[in-house]
Motif scaffolding. Structure first.
Motif, PDB file in Angstrom:
ATOM      1  N   LYS A 123       5.629  45.595 -38.128  1.00 16.25           N
ATOM      2  CA  LYS A 123       6.237  46.655 -38.929  1.00 16.25           C
ATOM      3  C   LYS A 123       7.662  46.944 -38.454  1.00 16.25           C
ATOM      4  O   LYS A 123       8.571  47.150 -39.277  1.00 16.25           O
ATOM      5  N   ASN A 124       7.877  46.945 -37.159  1.00 18.50           N
ATOM      6  CA  ASN A 124       9.229  47.163 -36.621  1.00 18.50           C
ATOM      7  C   ASN A 124      10.191  46.111 -37.155  1.00 18.50           C
ATOM      8  O   ASN A 124      11.315  46.414 -37.559  1.00 18.50           O
ATOM      9  N   PHE A 125       9.736  44.853 -37.144  1.00 20.02           N
ATOM     10  CA  PHE A 125      10.578  43.758 -37.615  1.00 20.02           C
ATOM     11  C   PHE A 125      10.865  43.880 -39.101  1.00 20.02           C
ATOM     12  O   PHE A 125      12.013  43.737 -39.551  1.00 20.02           O
ATOM     13  N   VAL A 126       9.834  44.156 -39.883  1.00 22.65           N
ATOM     14  CA  VAL A 126       9.994  44.241 -41.333  1.00 22.65           C
ATOM     15  C   VAL A 126      10.883  45.435 -41.709  1.00 22.65           C
ATOM     16  O   VAL A 126      11.738  45.340 -42.601  1.00 22.65           O
ATOM     17  N   GLU A 127      10.692  46.551 -41.029  1.00 23.33           N
ATOM     18  CA  GLU A 127      11.540  47.719 -41.299  1.00 23.33           C
ATOM     19  C   GLU A 127      13.004  47.407 -40.992  1.00 23.33           C
ATOM     20  O   GLU A 127      13.910  47.762 -41.752  1.00 23.33           O
ATOM     21  N   PHE A 128      13.233  46.722 -39.882  1.00 33.12           N
ATOM     22  CA  PHE A 128      14.586  46.286 -39.517  1.00 33.12           C
ATOM     23  C   PHE A 128      15.171  45.374 -40.596  1.00 33.12           C
ATOM     24  O   PHE A 128      16.305  45.561 -41.046  1.00 33.12           O
ATOM     25  N   LEU A 129      14.374  44.406 -41.038  1.00 31.28           N
ATOM     26  CA  LEU A 129      14.851  43.427 -42.011  1.00 31.28           C
ATOM     27  C   LEU A 129      15.149  44.062 -43.367  1.00 31.28           C
ATOM     28  O   LEU A 129      16.178  43.783 -43.992  1.00 31.28           O
ATOM     29  N   VAL A 130      14.268  44.950 -43.804  1.00 28.88           N
ATOM     30  CA  VAL A 130      14.438  45.586 -45.112  1.00 28.88           C
ATOM     31  C   VAL A 130      15.568  46.624 -45.083  1.00 28.88           C
ATOM     32  O   VAL A 130      16.413  46.677 -45.984  1.00 28.88           O
ATOM     33  N   GLU A 131      15.586  47.434 -44.038  1.00 25.10           N
ATOM     34  CA  GLU A 131      16.544  48.543 -43.997  1.00 25.10           C
ATOM     35  C   GLU A 131      17.967  48.102 -43.648  1.00 25.10           C
ATOM     36  O   GLU A 131      18.940  48.739 -44.072  1.00 25.10           O
ATOM     37  N   GLU A 132      18.087  46.998 -42.905  1.00 23.50           N
ATOM     38  CA  GLU A 132      19.434  46.536 -42.526  1.00 23.50           C
ATOM     39  C   GLU A 132      19.907  45.343 -43.353  1.00 23.50           C
ATOM     40  O   GLU A 132      21.116  45.136 -43.501  1.00 23.50           O
ATOM     41  N   TYR A 133      18.967  44.550 -43.880  1.00 21.98           N
ATOM     42  CA  TYR A 133      19.361  43.321 -44.580  1.00 21.98           C
ATOM     43  C   TYR A 133      18.682  43.172 -45.946  1.00 21.98           C
ATOM     44  O   TYR A 133      18.618  42.073 -46.469  1.00 21.98           O
ATOM     45  N   GLN A 134      18.170  44.281 -46.487  1.00 22.19           N
ATOM     46  CA  GLN A 134      17.506  44.274 -47.789  1.00 22.19           C
ATOM     47  C   GLN A 134      16.375  43.239 -47.852  1.00 22.19           C
ATOM     48  O   GLN A 134      16.058  42.703 -48.915  1.00 22.19           O
ATOM     49  N   GLY A 135      15.789  42.961 -46.700  1.00 19.06           N
ATOM     50  CA  GLY A 135      14.672  42.022 -46.642  1.00 19.06           C
ATOM     51  C   GLY A 135      15.093  40.563 -46.701  1.00 19.06           C
ATOM     52  O   GLY A 135      14.227  39.685 -46.823  1.00 19.06           O
ATOM     53  N   LYS A 136      16.378  40.286 -46.603  1.00 19.88           N
ATOM     54  CA  LYS A 136      16.883  38.919 -46.758  1.00 19.88           C
ATOM     55  C   LYS A 136      17.194  38.279 -45.407  1.00 19.88           C
ATOM     56  O   LYS A 136      18.191  38.614 -44.757  1.00 19.88           O
ATOM     57  N   LEU A 137      16.350  37.348 -45.009  1.00 23.29           N
ATOM     58  CA  LEU A 137      16.563  36.649 -43.741  1.00 23.29           C
ATOM     59  C   LEU A 137      17.864  35.864 -43.750  1.00 23.29           C
ATOM     60  O   LEU A 137      18.543  35.758 -42.725  1.00 23.29           O
ATOM     61  N   GLU A 138      18.217  35.299 -44.909  1.00 16.53           N
ATOM     62  CA  GLU A 138      19.426  34.484 -44.971  1.00 16.53           C
ATOM     63  C   GLU A 138      20.671  35.301 -44.630  1.00 16.53           C
ATOM     64  O   GLU A 138      21.630  34.792 -44.054  1.00 16.53           O
ATOM     65  N   THR A 139      20.645  36.589 -44.963  1.00 21.10           N
ATOM     66  CA  THR A 139      21.776  37.456 -44.624  1.00 21.10           C
ATOM     67  C   THR A 139      21.850  37.671 -43.118  1.00 21.10           C
ATOM     68  O   THR A 139      22.932  37.635 -42.521  1.00 21.10           O
ATOM     69  N   LEU A 140      20.702  37.889 -42.502  1.00 21.30           N
ATOM     70  CA  LEU A 140      20.649  38.030 -41.049  1.00 21.30           C
ATOM     71  C   LEU A 140      21.166  36.771 -40.368  1.00 21.30           C
ATOM     72  O   LEU A 140      22.045  36.828 -39.502  1.00 21.30           O
ATOM     73  N   PHE A 141      20.642  35.619 -40.768  1.00 25.50           N
ATOM     74  CA  PHE A 141      21.004  34.373 -40.100  1.00 25.50           C
ATOM     75  C   PHE A 141      22.452  33.967 -40.365  1.00 25.50           C
ATOM     76  O   PHE A 141      23.077  33.308 -39.531  1.00 25.50           O
ATOM     77  N   SER A 142      22.990  34.370 -41.506  1.00 27.20           N
ATOM     78  CA  SER A 142      24.369  33.997 -41.844  1.00 27.20           C
ATOM     79  C   SER A 142      25.388  34.723 -40.968  1.00 27.20           C
ATOM     80  O   SER A 142      26.565  34.359 -40.951  1.00 27.20           O
ATOM     81  N   SER A 143      24.924  35.734 -40.234  1.00 33.62           N
ATOM     82  CA  SER A 143      25.837  36.451 -39.331  1.00 33.62           C
ATOM     83  C   SER A 143      26.180  35.626 -38.100  1.00 33.62           C
ATOM     84  O   SER A 143      27.065  35.994 -37.320  1.00 33.62           O
ATOM     85  N   GLY A 144      25.486  34.508 -37.923  1.00 36.88           N
ATOM     86  CA  GLY A 144      25.751  33.634 -36.785  1.00 36.88           C
ATOM     87  C   GLY A 144      24.738  33.816 -35.679  1.00 36.88           C
ATOM     88  O   GLY A 144      24.054  34.848 -35.591  1.00 36.88           O
ATOM     89  N   LEU A 145      24.628  32.813 -34.823  1.00 32.01           N
ATOM     90  CA  LEU A 145      23.606  32.793 -33.777  1.00 32.01           C
ATOM     91  C   LEU A 145      23.698  33.991 -32.837  1.00 32.01           C
ATOM     92  O   LEU A 145      22.709  34.683 -32.590  1.00 32.01           O
TER      93      LEU A 145
END
Length: 217
Positions: free
Chosen positions: A92-114
């Motif tokens: 839940k912590n991970f999903v909340e982080f992903l949805v609230e900061e990246y609209q649930g889009k992993l590609e947006t997170l990963f595109s920020s760079g390693l």
């Protein structure tokens, strides 16, 4: 190439010759990889598969779906993975982080760079270096080497590492001595897991039959 680099390449080749390509991480989507990386903490993969199958059966293997699922319901669904109440909170912590900061889009997170993506993942409660790096490598196709208990044990038994080395030190051993190659890092880590499960066991290791017999620094 230095001696360590030669030995690491030799280990890879011997394991690849013995086990062949591993096709890891087994998942249908990058998000499933991330869920699996959290659920596999302190359990075997067969248990994780059962937990993931429960989520798929309820059509919950999506960020927004898990975001809306009460943590108690989630805990019951992932019960086969063990430590299910703790893992439900971490998921839940991970999903909340992903949805609230990246609209649930992993590609947006990963595109920020390693570097930035890794720092962000490590800021999520319950996600440590191994879990974060598994997500980055296997879901994000970013060049980071995953260190786990199998890798540590194999390196120590072959004289390439010692027991009190940190996660970062062990990771640096691979990162500094191998080409920065996502496919190589992916396959290498999976091969070390195969060796650790089949030969380099914590107790009663099968050293005489191991494909790495005789390899040492």
């Amino acid at each position: 190439m230095n001696t360590t680099g030669h030995i690491l390449r030799d280990i890879y080749q011997k394991l690849f010759d013995r086990f062949g390509p591993q096709g890891w991480w087994p998942a249908e989507t990058p998000f499933e990889v991330c869920v699996g990386a959290i659920l596999t903490q302190n359990t075997n993969w067969q248990n994780v598969e059962r937990a993931i199958a429960n989520l798929k059966e309820r059509d919950l293997l999506y960020p927004q779906a898990l975001y809306k699922t009460p943590v108690e319901d989630l805990a019951n669904l992932i019960k086969p993975a063990g430590y299910f109440r703790i893992k439900a909170k971490r998921l839940k912590n991970f999903v909340e982080f992903l949805v609230e900061e990246y609209q649930g889009k992993l590609e947006t997170l990963f595109s920020s760079g390693l570097k930035e993506a890794r720092e962000k993942l490590l800021s999520v409660k319950g996600i440590g270096p191994e879990t974060a790096d598994s997500m980055l490598l296997y879901a994000g196709n970013l060049p980071i080497f995953v260190i786990d208990a199998y890798t540590r044990r194999i390196l120590c038994r072959h004289g390439l590492a010692h027991e009190d080395m940190s996660y970062d030190d062990l990771q640096e051993l691979f990162m500094k001595n191998l080409p920065e190659d996502v496919n190589l890092f992916n396959e290498y880590h999976a091969l070390l897991v195969a060796c650790g499960k089949n030969f380099c066991r914590p107790k009663n290791p099968l050293c005489e039959e191991c494909p790495l017999k005789g390899v040492s620094l």
